[in-house]
Write a protein that holds these residues in place. Structure first.
Motif, mmCIF file in Angstrom:
data_model
loop_
_atom_site.group_PDB
_atom_site.id
_atom_site.type_symbol
_atom_site.label_atom_id
_atom_site.label_comp_id
_atom_site.label_asym_id
_atom_site.label_seq_id
_atom_site.Cartn_x
_atom_site.Cartn_y
_atom_site.Cartn_z
ATOM 1 N N ALA A 233 0.868 -1.191 0.000
ATOM 2 C CA ALA A 233 0.000 0.000 0.000
ATOM 3 C C ALA A 233 0.902 1.237 0.000
ATOM 4 N N VAL A 234 1.094 1.838 -1.167
ATOM 5 C CA VAL A 234 2.062 2.938 -1.309
ATOM 6 C C VAL A 234 1.422 4.258 -0.875
ATOM 7 N N LEU A 235 0.266 4.584 -1.436
ATOM 8 C CA LEU A 235 -0.441 5.804 -1.026
ATOM 9 C C LEU A 235 -1.669 5.371 -0.230
ATOM 10 N N GLY B 84 10.188 13.104 0.448
ATOM 11 C CA GLY B 84 9.870 11.752 0.907
ATOM 12 C C GLY B 84 11.109 10.901 0.740
ATOM 13 N N ARG B 85 11.233 9.895 1.577
ATOM 14 C CA ARG B 85 12.395 9.004 1.461
ATOM 15 C C ARG B 85 12.276 8.205 0.177
ATOM 16 N N SER B 86 13.372 7.589 -0.194
ATOM 17 C CA SER B 86 13.361 6.741 -1.374
ATOM 18 C C SER B 86 12.316 5.640 -1.191
ATOM 19 N N GLY B 87 11.480 5.438 -2.194
ATOM 20 C CA GLY B 87 10.457 4.398 -2.122
ATOM 21 C C GLY B 87 9.195 4.808 -1.390
ATOM 22 N N SER B 88 9.097 6.068 -0.983
ATOM 23 C CA SER B 88 7.913 6.502 -0.215
ATOM 24 C C SER B 88 6.692 6.715 -1.100
ATOM 25 N N GLY B 89 6.887 6.793 -2.425
ATOM 26 C CA GLY B 89 5.726 6.909 -3.311
ATOM 27 C C GLY B 89 5.634 8.242 -4.041
ATOM 28 N N LYS B 90 6.717 8.999 -4.087
ATOM 29 C CA LYS B 90 6.669 10.319 -4.735
ATOM 30 C C LYS B 90 6.395 10.187 -6.243
ATOM 31 N N SER B 91 7.103 9.260 -6.883
ATOM 32 C CA SER B 91 6.888 9.100 -8.329
ATOM 33 C C SER B 91 5.502 8.528 -8.607
ATOM 34 N N VAL B 92 5.064 7.597 -7.758
ATOM 35 C CA VAL B 92 3.718 7.036 -7.932
ATOM 36 C C VAL B 92 2.685 8.163 -7.830
ATOM 37 N N LEU B 93 2.887 9.053 -6.890
ATOM 38 C CA LEU B 93 1.968 10.182 -6.702
ATOM 39 C C LEU B 93 1.881 11.023 -7.980
#
Ligand SMILES: Nc1ncnc2c1ncn2[C@@H]1O[C@H](COP(=O)(O)OP(=O)(O)OP(=O)(O)O)[C@@H](O)[C@H]1O
Length: 259
Positions: A27-29, A46-55
């Motif tokens: 569950a990323v976001l 956000g840390r690496s892998g926190s979901g910034k690109s997904v957002l």
């Protein structure tokens, strides 16, 4: 040294409410919300892998979100048909990592490309004049006939920015705009982003790990942690926070390229 400009209009250009996105059990976001106001520079840390690109990909529907609401300039993005989505995307410029220019094309031809795809954005202005103006705004008018291989990393990023600006977007999404650049060139890009905000009044959503970039450019910062907008405020508000997840970002900010 420029400082980010403040606007007074409070009708959001982007409004994300309770956004959710999972990949299988990941569950990323988990209910992320934000509002981007006109003319504002909003930084997402956000840390690496926190979901910034997904957002950012959900925002323009390169990825389909699972739930929540996304509005860009009042339009519900998840309900738009392909043609309306394409039209809306011309209001949103992207500067993605790598700033992929076409290697076999000159700078002029790279800038012509978006104009040919969206001739309506030229609004009757001659193509060459738009290309010239966009290059002047990033200080690269002299590079018009060069190939990407003849440009430095910083110049390539400027050309990519000019290619974004040529369609006169109201919003620019920057994904790690300073990654891979030396500190001096990174600072030049940051100053250019500020100049464009001030001259064009464009609103920007900026994803970065670069605390120096966040400090200089942000009107506001949101920390993406645990899939939500965990903390929010000005850079100096957050720098004073005692929350350990917020402090983690600020613990080494004497080094300009803290990650
Ligand atoms: N298409 C996909 N399929 C499956 N999982 C994905 C997909 N895209 C992203 N993820 C997962 O989503 C999570 C968030 O990835 P994302 O790329 O958004 O991180 P990020 O915050 O941008 O990281 P970085 O700062 O390192 O670029 C990661 O666990 C990643 O593996």
């Amino acid at each position: 040294m420029k400082t980010p400009r403040q606007h007074t209009d409070t009708t959001p250009l982007i409004e994300i409410t309770s956004l959710t996105k999972s990949f299988g059990t990941n569950a990323v976001l988990r209910g992320f919300s934000l509002r981007l106001l006109p003319g504002e520079n909003l930084v997402i840390l956000g840390r690496s892998g926190s979901g910034k690109s997904v957002l950012i990909k959900c925002l323009i529907r390169l990825i389909e979100p699972d739930g929540g609401d996304i509005r860009i300039m009042g339009q519900a993005v998840t309900q738009l048909d392909r043609a309306s989505l394409d039209r809306l995307r011309t209001e949103v410029g992207f500067l993605f990592q790598g700033s992929a220019l076409y290697d076999s094309m000159t700078v002029r031809e790279n800038l012509r490309f978006p104009l040919r795809r969206h001739p309506e954005r030229a609004q009757g202005v001659a193509e060459d004049s738009l290309i010239q103006t966009a290059l002047e705004s990033v200080g690269l008018a002299h590079a018009i006939d060069l190939l990407p291989a003849e440009l430095s990393g910083g110049m390539k990023r400027r050309v990519a920015l000019a290619r974004t600006l040529i369609l006169k977007p109201r919003i620019i999404l920057y994904d790690e705009p300073t990654t891979g650049l030396d500190p001096i060139t990174a600072n030049e890009i940051i100053q250019l982003m500020l100049k464009l905000q001030q001259e064009l009044g464009t609103a920007s959503l900026i994803i970065t790990h670069d605390m120096d970039c966040a400090r200089v450019i942000a009107n506001r910062v949101i920390i993406l942690h645990d899939g939500i907008n965990y903390a929010e405020g000005t850079y100096s508000d957050l720098a004073r926070s005692r929350d350990p997840h917020v402090r983690a970002f600020f613990k080494d900010t004497n080094s300009p390229y803290h990650d």
